[in-house]
Design a protein around this motif. Structure first.
Motif, PDB file in Angstrom:
ATOM      1  N   LEU A 276      38.969  45.968  31.405  1.00 48.10           N
ATOM      2  CA  LEU A 276      39.718  46.978  30.655  1.00 48.10           C
ATOM      3  C   LEU A 276      40.516  46.346  29.511  1.00 48.10           C
ATOM      4  CD1 LEU A 276      40.981  49.104  33.669  1.00 48.10           C
ATOM      5  CD2 LEU A 276      39.296  49.813  31.954  1.00 48.10           C
TER       6      LEU A 276
ATOM      7  N   GLU B 291      40.715  47.221  25.626  1.00 45.69           N
ATOM      8  CA  GLU B 291      41.997  47.616  25.054  1.00 45.69           C
ATOM      9  C   GLU B 291      42.330  46.768  23.832  1.00 45.69           C
ATOM     10  OE1 GLU B 291      46.077  47.558  26.856  1.00 45.69           O
ATOM     11  OE2 GLU B 291      44.946  48.317  28.568  1.00 45.69           O
TER      12      GLU B 291
ATOM     13  N   LYS C  94      48.464  42.088  42.988  1.00 41.55           N
ATOM     14  CA  LYS C  94      48.392  41.024  41.968  1.00 41.55           C
ATOM     15  C   LYS C  94      49.243  39.838  42.416  1.00 41.55           C
ATOM     16  CE  LYS C  94      45.469  41.885  39.580  1.00 41.55           C
ATOM     17  NZ  LYS C  94      44.820  40.653  39.811  1.00 41.55           N
TER      18      LYS C  94
ATOM     19  N   ARG D 142      46.018  54.030  27.944  1.00 44.95           N
ATOM     20  CA  ARG D 142      46.057  53.527  26.564  1.00 44.95           C
ATOM     21  C   ARG D 142      44.730  53.735  25.865  1.00 44.95           C
ATOM     22  NH1 ARG D 142      47.887  48.652  29.010  1.00 44.95           N
ATOM     23  NH2 ARG D 142      50.107  48.870  29.430  1.00 44.95           N
ATOM     24  N   LEU D 143      43.633  53.387  26.577  1.00 42.68           N
ATOM     25  CA  LEU D 143      42.307  53.538  25.977  1.00 42.68           C
ATOM     26  C   LEU D 143      42.041  55.012  25.636  1.00 42.68           C
ATOM     27  CD1 LEU D 143      40.346  51.178  28.395  1.00 42.68           C
ATOM     28  CD2 LEU D 143      40.439  50.875  25.920  1.00 42.68           C
ATOM     29  N   ALA D 144      42.390  55.879  26.574  1.00 41.34           N
ATOM     30  CA  ALA D 144      42.091  57.305  26.376  1.00 41.34           C
ATOM     31  C   ALA D 144      42.866  57.856  25.187  1.00 41.34           C
ATOM     32  CB  ALA D 144      42.428  58.078  27.650  1.00 41.34           C
TER      33      ALA D 144
ATOM     34  N   GLU E 265      50.538  46.968  42.157  1.00 35.37           N
ATOM     35  CA  GLU E 265      50.610  46.437  40.793  1.00 35.37           C
ATOM     36  C   GLU E 265      49.260  46.478  40.097  1.00 35.37           C
ATOM     37  OE1 GLU E 265      52.845  42.785  40.332  1.00 35.37           O
ATOM     38  OE2 GLU E 265      51.636  42.227  38.586  1.00 35.37           O
ATOM     39  N   LYS E 266      48.201  46.231  40.854  1.00 36.81           N
ATOM     40  CA  LYS E 266      46.881  46.238  40.237  1.00 36.81           C
ATOM     41  C   LYS E 266      46.495  47.629  39.755  1.00 36.81           C
ATOM     42  CE  LYS E 266      42.105  45.309  41.260  1.00 36.81           C
ATOM     43  NZ  LYS E 266      41.209  44.791  42.280  1.00 36.81           N
ATOM     44  N   GLU E 267      46.705  48.640  40.598  1.00 37.99           N
ATOM     45  CA  GLU E 267      46.369  50.007  40.205  1.00 37.99           C
ATOM     46  C   GLU E 267      47.242  50.472  39.047  1.00 37.99           C
ATOM     47  OE1 GLU E 267      43.840  51.959  41.202  1.00 37.99           O
ATOM     48  OE2 GLU E 267      43.155  50.227  42.356  1.00 37.99           O
TER      49      GLU E 267
ATOM     50  N   ILE F 243      40.827  44.575  35.752  1.00 41.51           N
ATOM     51  CA  ILE F 243      41.765  44.526  34.620  1.00 41.51           C
ATOM     52  C   ILE F 243      41.201  43.713  33.450  1.00 41.51           C
ATOM     53  CG2 ILE F 243      44.087  43.745  33.932  1.00 41.51           C
ATOM     54  CD1 ILE F 243      44.679  45.721  35.949  1.00 41.51           C
TER      55      ILE F 243
ATOM     56  N   PRO G 260      45.586  43.989  45.702  1.00 38.15           N
ATOM     57  CA  PRO G 260      46.163  45.175  45.070  1.00 38.15           C
ATOM     58  C   PRO G 260      47.582  44.942  44.568  1.00 38.15           C
ATOM     59  CG  PRO G 260      46.269  45.402  47.444  1.00 38.15           C
ATOM     60  CD  PRO G 260      45.505  44.122  47.168  1.00 38.15           C
TER      61      PRO G 260
ATOM     62  N   ILE H  49      37.297  59.075  30.773  1.00 37.56           N
ATOM     63  CA  ILE H  49      38.134  59.342  29.599  1.00 37.56           C
ATOM     64  C   ILE H  49      37.275  59.494  28.346  1.00 37.56           C
ATOM     65  CG2 ILE H  49      40.237  58.261  30.501  1.00 37.56           C
ATOM     66  CD1 ILE H  49      39.510  55.738  28.933  1.00 37.56           C
TER      67      ILE H  49
ATOM     68  N   ALA I   1      47.419  52.164  33.600  1.00 39.75           N
ATOM     69  CA  ALA I   1      48.063  51.995  32.296  1.00 39.75           C
ATOM     70  C   ALA I   1      47.011  51.713  31.235  1.00 39.75           C
ATOM     71  CB  ALA I   1      49.074  50.859  32.370  1.00 39.75           C
ATOM     72  N   SER I   2      46.080  50.842  31.578  1.00 35.15           N
ATOM     73  CA  SER I   2      45.038  50.480  30.628  1.00 35.15           C
ATOM     74  C   SER I   2      44.175  51.692  30.284  1.00 35.15           C
ATOM     75  CB  SER I   2      44.190  49.385  31.266  1.00 35.15           C
ATOM     76  OG  SER I   2      43.489  48.678  30.304  1.00 35.15           O
ATOM     77  N   GLN I   3      43.850  52.449  31.322  1.00 35.66           N
ATOM     78  CA  GLN I   3      42.999  53.620  31.112  1.00 35.66           C
ATOM     79  C   GLN I   3      43.710  54.647  30.218  1.00 35.66           C
ATOM     80  OE1 GLN I   3      41.981  55.669  34.702  1.00 35.66           O
ATOM     81  NE2 GLN I   3      39.942  56.241  34.000  1.00 35.66           N
TER      82      GLN I   3
ATOM     83  N   GLU J  44      54.665  49.088  32.408  1.00 28.50           N
ATOM     84  CA  GLU J  44      54.239  48.969  33.804  1.00 28.50           C
ATOM     85  C   GLU J  44      55.324  48.304  34.637  1.00 28.50           C
ATOM     86  OE1 GLU J  44      50.509  46.772  33.884  1.00 28.50           O
ATOM     87  OE2 GLU J  44      49.972  47.539  31.911  1.00 28.50           O
TER      88      GLU J  44
ATOM     89  N   GLY K  37      48.222  48.538  36.658  1.00 32.77           N
ATOM     90  CA  GLY K  37      47.578  47.939  35.482  1.00 32.77           C
ATOM     91  C   GLY K  37      46.345  48.724  35.065  1.00 32.77           C
ATOM     92  N   ILE K  38      45.567  49.147  36.054  1.00 32.64           N
ATOM     93  CA  ILE K  38      44.333  49.876  35.738  1.00 32.64           C
ATOM     94  C   ILE K  38      44.657  51.222  35.100  1.00 32.64           C
ATOM     95  CG2 ILE K  38      42.328  51.024  36.767  1.00 32.64           C
ATOM     96  CD1 ILE K  38      42.242  48.745  38.843  1.00 32.64           C
TER      97      ILE K  38
ATOM     98  N   GLY L  33      38.525  53.374  21.840  1.00 34.82           N
ATOM     99  CA  GLY L  33      39.702  53.242  22.698  1.00 34.82           C
ATOM    100  C   GLY L  33      40.578  52.060  22.357  1.00 34.82           C
TER     101      GLY L  33
END
Ligand code: SF4
Ligand code: SF4
Ligand code: SF4
Ligand code: SF4
Lengths: 222, 659
Positions: B573, B577, B507, A50-52, A39-41, B570, B505, B616, A46-48, A64, A43-44, B655
Motif C-alpha cells: 500500500l 501511496e 507491528k 489516503r489512496l481512495a 497497529e497494523k490494521e 503495508i 497485528p 476503493i 489509513a493507507s486505504q 495514526e 496502517g492498512i 491514488g
C-alpha cells in the motif's frame, strides 16, 4: 475475547466524507488479537483512505495512533493531542472502545469495525462465538457448552425439532448446540442433568443497561 | 558528523572498475566530500579492487584498522561481489556487514554518488551492532529408531557426544545388536516420543515409557525411522509368496546359502520412485556370485544406476557373470513346488516368442512405505511430512537432512527410500550439524526478530505462523505491557524469514536489517514500479536481469526481502501511496519456498491488497504476483515489461498521495 471485523471501506469513506483530517485510532487489546484493529490494521485502513481520497481528487490527512485499550480512560487520554487536531476519528476498537472514546472526544468518533461476538480464536484467521454475556451462566448444567451462544435459537431446555444428524436446521454447517450438549453430558456420565428445567433468563437487564459496581473495591468513601 | 557508534568500524572502498566509473564520477571529489562528512575508519580509492593483490591488501586493511563493516562502491558484478564477501567472512564478518553500491547507474555524477554512499552509511549506522549470544546447550542427542540406519547415525554421533536411542518395538529393531555396549550410547527400549518443548540446543522431549511420562533434555533430535517394504502382489499378476518366491527383503534376511542355485531378481514392477531396490539387488547379486550361486539373473525394464556406487556395482556384477535381461511390458509368473518361472518379452527381438527363465528362487522388488509411526512422530515433534507420507517437504531449497525445525534432523529412509552411500553422506552431515552442540555452548549472532513488548498483545499470530516453530511466549515481570508477557524468537531456531514480522497485528516485531523503517526508507520516492523480491529467487533473478537489459531498470526499484513471507501488506500500500504505479511481488515457485510457506502467505496478502484496492475503485492489476526462480533473468524482465505495459494502459495511479 471480543471479536470484530473491519467495516467495508465504502461505509468508512461515507462517514468521513466531509472531513479533511482524521485520526484512525487503534487498540492493542482484543481487536489486535482478532486482527481487526491493532497497529497494523490502523496502517492498512489509513493507507486505504489516503489512496481512495487522492483518487477522488479530495485528499485527506490521516493520523495514526494505537493505545493499549480504548475501554480505559487513562489509555484514552493518550489520544488527547491527536484528537484535538483532527476533525473526526475512526476507531478500530470494539463497540465498547468506540463509545468510550466518543464520550471523551470533542470531535465525532465513527466505528471502523463491526463488533461481532465474544468468541475463541480457533486458529489464525478463524473465530467462533462462545458466550452471549447473558449475566447468569448455566454452563454447569450444560456440560460446559453454552446453549445461548451455541444453539441458533438460544433454547435453554433441549433442541427444537429442526435438529437432524447433529446439525442445526439453520445450516448444515452448523452443529446443533443441544446435540453437542447431549454428547458432552453423555461422555461425562451426567445425562441426568438434562432433567432439570432451566428457567427463563432475565438477562440481568431488569434495571436497564447493565453495570457492575463492587462496593468493596470502589474508591468512593462512605 | 557526530560519531554514531564507536564499535561500528566502516571501511569504504571507491573502486573505479578499470576506469569505467571515473568517466562520470570524480572519485577524488567523492572521497573528499565523504571524508569531511561521514563517520568511518578508513577510505581508499582503487582502480580495480578485484585484483588478487588488492584482495590481499583488503584483508590486511581489515585487520590493520579493525574494520567490521565494508562499503564497496563501484563493482556490480555478482561473481566478484561474492569474492569480497568471502574475504569479509574469513575475517569474521557476516554477509550483512558488507554493503555494495553500484556507481555505474548513479545519476547526477559525483553528487549523486555521495548521496547514495551517505544513505548506505546511514543504513549501516541504523542497523547498529550485532550482538553475539552465547547459549548453553545440551550436548546429548536423541536418535529415534533403532534400525540399521539409526545405529549408523548413533555410532557416528557418539564419537563426539552422548546419544540416547529410542525404539518402540525393540523386538524387530535390527540395529540394537550393532550398538549394544558401544560407548556413549544408551537405549530406551519400549518407549515412544509423545511430545517436544523448547528449541534447538535445548529440547525437552516427553516420552511415554512403561506407561509413565518421562522427560529428558536433548540438544538435537535425529529421526531415523526406517521405510518399510511391502509386497503388493497385484504388481506381480497376483503371485503368492512361497518357498520359491521371495520378496527382496525376505531374500536379504536369508540365512541359508544359495550355492549352486539359480536365482532370478525382478526389478521395475514395484518401487517406481526410488533406487533402493536396484541398490539392494545389485549388492545381493554380487554376493550370490561370490558365494557360488550357479546362475544369477536380473530382469529389468530400466536399469536405474544414477547414484553413487550403483554404476560401479553394475559393472562389478556384469564382470562376475550376473545376467542382465531387459524386458518390456507384462511378465507372467508361474511357480510350482520345485521352481519358479518367469515369461517375458525382449524389447529388441520382438519377433521372437516370449522368453522363459526357470530358477530355484524368484526374488521380487517391493514398494517402500513410511514407517507406521511416522505420522504420530511428526505430530509429536511438530514437523512436516511430505509426499507419500514420508518426512520432509519436496522442496529444492531444503537440505536433505534438515526438517522445518532447527535441531531436528532426518537420516536415511524416513524421508524417502535411499541407500548406502547416500545414507553415509547424510550421517556425515548430521554429525556435523549436531556437533555444534557437543561442547555445551553455542555462539550465535542474535539476528532473530525483536519484539517490542509494549506493542505485543500476546495474540499468538506469530507463534502460529512461524514455519520453523522458533517462537515462544515468555512471561517476565520486566516486560512492559499489560500481561508482562511477550513473544520471543529463539536465535538458534529462527531462520530469519520475517514471516512473523509481516503477520504481527501489533507491528511489534522487527527483523534486524529488514526492519519496516529500513524497507520503507528504500521506497521513500519510488519510481513507476516497485518490486519486492525474495532474495532466494526474485532478487537473484533481478541481478541477472539487470545485465540482460540495463535500460529496463530505469523505472524499476527492487526491494530485497529475506523471504516473500516478509512482504507486508503495508509495504504494498505504501508503495502506491508514495507514487508507484505498479507493485510486484517476486516469489519462489510453489512448494519451493526456502522457508516453507512464505510464498503462500505472500500470495494471500496479494489477494488482500487487490481487494483493498478494488473496494476503493483502484485497479487491482496494479499488484502483480510472479513465481520465479533465481536463474530466470529473462522471465524477470518479461514480467517487468508486462507490468510496464499494463501500467501504460491503466495510466498513472490515481491514488498516489504525493503527486
Ligand atoms: S476497547 Fe474493546 S477491543 Fe479494545 S481492549 Fe477494550 S474491549 Fe478489547
Ligand atoms: S450461559 Fe452462555 S451466554 Fe450466559 S454467561 Fe454462560 S456462556 Fe455466556
Ligand atoms: S504477533 Fe505480534 S502481537 Fe501477536 S504475539 Fe506475536 S509479537 Fe505479540
Ligand atoms: S523470522 Fe521466520 S523463522 Fe524467525 S521467528 Fe519469525 S517466522 Fe519464525
Amino acid at each position: 475475547m471480543i471479536v470484530a471485523e473491519r467495516k467495508p471501506i465504502e461505509k468508512v469513506l461515507e462517514m468521513i466524507a466531509p472531513y479533511k483530517k482524521v485520526l484512525v485510532a487503534g487498540c492493542y487489546g482484543c481487536v489486535t488479537v482478532c486482527l481487526a484493529g491493532g497497529e497494523k490494521e490502523v496502517g492498512i485502513l489509513a493507507s486505504q483512505i489516503r489512496l481512495a481520497r487522492s483518487k477522488d481528487g479530495n485528499p485527506i490527512e490521516v493520523v495514526e495512533q494505537t493505545v493499549e485499550r480504548q475501554c480505559d480512560a487513562e489509555y484514552l487520554a493518550k489520544f488527547q493531542d491527536n484528537v484535538s487536531s483532527v476533525e473526526a476519528v475512526v476507531s478500530l476498537a470494539c463497540g465498547i472502545g468506540i463509545q468510550y472514546l466518543a464520550e471523551k472526544s470533542p470531535v465525532p468518533v465513527f466505528p471502523g469495525v463491526n463488533t461481532l461476538f465474544l468468541g475463541a480464536n480457533l486458529d489464525v484467521g478463524k473465530w467462533a462465538e462462545r458466550c452471549f454475556a447473558c449475566g447468569d451462566c448455566v454452563l454447569d448444567k450444560t456440560g460446559g457448552i453454552c446453549p445461548i451462544a451455541r444453539c441458533s435459537k438460544s433454547l435453554l431446555n433441549g433442541p427444537c425439532g429442526g435438529s437432524q444428524y447433529g446439525k442445526c436446521e439453520v445450516s448444515k454447517d452448523v452443529d446443533c448446540g443441544w446435540q453437542l450438549i447431549y454428547d458432552r453430558l453423555k461422555a461425562l456420565g451426567q445425562l441426568d442433568k438434562l432433567k432439570e428445567i432451566i428457567p427463563a433468563k432475565n438477562w440481568k437487564r431488569d434495571k436497564g443497561p447493565r453495570t457492575l459496581v463492587r462496593e468493596e473495591l470502589t474508591l468512593e468513601r462512605d | 558528523m557526530a560519531k554514531n557508534n564507536k564499535n561500528i568500524r566502516i571501511g569504504i572502498y571507491l573502486c573505479d572498475c578499470d576506469g569505467k566509473i571515473s568517466k562520470n564520477i570524480d572519485l577524488e571529489k567523492v572521497k573528499t566530500v565523504i571524508q569531511s562528512e561521514a563517520d568511518f575508519e578508513y577510505i581508499r580509492i582503487t582502480s580495480a579492487l578485484c585484483g588478487k593483490i588488492e584482495k590481499e591488501k583488503l584483508a590486511g586493511e581489515i585487520d590493520k584498522y579493525s574494520l567490521n563493516r565494508l562499503l564497496i562502491a563501484g563493482c556490480t558484478d555478482q561473481f566478484i561481489r561474492r569474492q569480497f564477501l568471502q574475504v569479509a567472512e574469513e575475517k569474521g564478518m557476516t554477509r550483512y556487514d558488507v554493503e555494495f553500491v553500484d556507481l555505474s547507474s548513479v545519476q547526477d555524477g559525483s553528487e549523486g554518488a555521495v548521496a547514495v554512499i551517505n544513505s548506505v552509511l546511514a543504513k549501516i549506522q541504523l542497523r547498529g551492532e550485532i550482538v553475539i549470544e552465547e547459549i548453553e546447550v545440551t550436548p546429548q542427542v536423541l536418535v529415534i529408531g533403532c534400525g540399521k540406519e539409526g545405529a549408523k547415525a548413533a555410532l557416528a554421533i557418539a564419537k563426539n557426544q552422548p546419544v540416547v536411542m529410542v525404539e518402540g518395538d525393540p523386538g524387530v529393531a535390527d540395529g540394537i545388536p550393532l550398538v549394544k555396549g558401544a560407548p556413549n550410547i544408551s537405549i530406551k527400549a519400549g518407549a515412544r516420543v509423545a511430545g517436544i518443548e523448547g528449541f534447538a540446543g535445548n529440547f525437552t522431549v516427553r516420552f511415554i515409557e512403561n506407561g509413565q511420562l518421562v522427560k529428558q533434555k536433548f540438544g538435537a533430535v535425529v529421526v531415523a525411522l526406517e521405510a518399510q517394504p511391502v509386497y503388493d502382489k497385484s504388481k506381480y499378476g497376483g503371485l503368492e509368496l512361497g518357498e520359491h518366491v521371495l520378496t527382496l527383503s525376505q531374500f536379504l534376511a536369508r540365512e541359508k546359502s544359495f550355492s549352486g542355485q539359480k536365482v532370478t531378481f525382478v526389478l521395475g514392477k514395484a518401487d517406481a520412485d526410488s533406487l533402493l531396490s536396484y541398490a539392494k539387488t545389485l549388492e545381493a547379486a554380487i554376493d550370490l556370485k561370490e558365494k557360488g550361486a550357479a546362475e544369477v539373473n536380473i530382469l529389468y525394464e530400466d536399469m536405474k544406476v544414477s547414484a553413487d556406487q550403483l554404476e560401479q556395482n553394475y559393472e562389478i556384477a556384469r564382470a562376475k557373470g550376473v545376467n542382465f535381461l531387459k524386458y518390456v511390458g507384462e511378465i507372467e509368473f508361474y511357480s510350482t513346488v520345485i521352481a519358479a518361472t518367469v515369461q517375458y518379452r525382449e524389447p529388441f527381438l520382438t519377433q521372437l516368442d516370449p522368453l522363459r527363465i526357470t530358477s530355484d528362487y524368484l526374488v521380487l522388488a517391493e514398494d517402500y512405505v513410511p514407517s507406521p509411526e511416522t505420522k504420530e512422530l511428526a505430530d509429536a515433534l511438530e514437523i512436516r511430512l511430505g509426499p507419500a507420507g514420508f518426512f520432509q517437504d519436496d522442496n529444492v531449497h531444503f537440505l536433505p537432512v534438515k526438517s522445518n525445525r532447527e535441531g531436528i534432523y532426518f537420516v536415511g529412509s524416513c524421508h524417502g527410500p535411499i541407500h548406502g552411500v547416500e545414507i553415509d553422506r547424510e550421517v556425515a552431515t548430521v554429525v556435523a550439524e549436531v556437533g555444534r552442540f557437543a561442547s555445551g555452548k553455542v555462539k550465535v549472532p542474535a539476528l532473530q526478530p525483536r519484539v517490542d513488548p509494549e506493542k505485543c498483545a500476546v495474540c499468538l499470530t506469530c507463534y502460529r505462523t512461524c514455519p520453523h516453530k522458533a517462537i515462544e511466549i515468555v512471561h517476565d515481570e520486566s516486560l512492559n505491557n499489560l500481561y508482562h508477557s511477550a513473544a520471543r524468537m529463539n536465535p538458534l531456531a529462527c531462520r530469519r524469514c520475517g514471516t512473523c514480522a509481516a503477520e504481527c497485528p501489533g507491528k511489534a516485531i522487527q527483523l534486524p536489517y529488514y526492519s519496516d523503517q529500513e524497507i520503507l526508507q528504500e521506497i521513500s520516492k519510488p519510481p513507476k514500479i516497485v518490486a519486492y523480491a525474495c532474495e532466494n529467487s526474485g532478487f537473484l533473478a533481478s541481478e541477472y536481469a539487470k545485465e540482460l537489459d540495463p535500460e529496463l531498470q530505469e523505472n524499476l526499484q527492487i526491494v530485497r526481502v529475506p523471504c516473500s513471507g516478509k512482504i507486508d501488506v503495508i509495504y504494498l500500500l505504501k508503495a502506491l501511496e508514495r507514487g508507484a504505479d505498479g507493485v510486484m511481488l517476486l516469489v519462489c515457485h510453489k512448494e519451493n519456498c526456502k522457508f516453507v510457506w512464505g510464498n503462500e502467505r505472500a500470495e494471500k496478502r496479494k489477494g488482500q491488497v487487490r481487494k483493498l484496492l478494488k473496494d476503493i475503485g483502484l485497479e487491482e492489476e496494479r499488484i502483480d504476483f510472479v513465481h520465479i526462480a533465481a536463474n530466470q533473468g529473462n522471465q524477470f524482465n518479461a514480467a517487468v515489461r508486462a507490468m510496464a505495459e499494463r501500467i501504460h494502459q491503466l495510466g498513472t495511479n490515481a491514488g498516489k498521495v504525493i503527486k
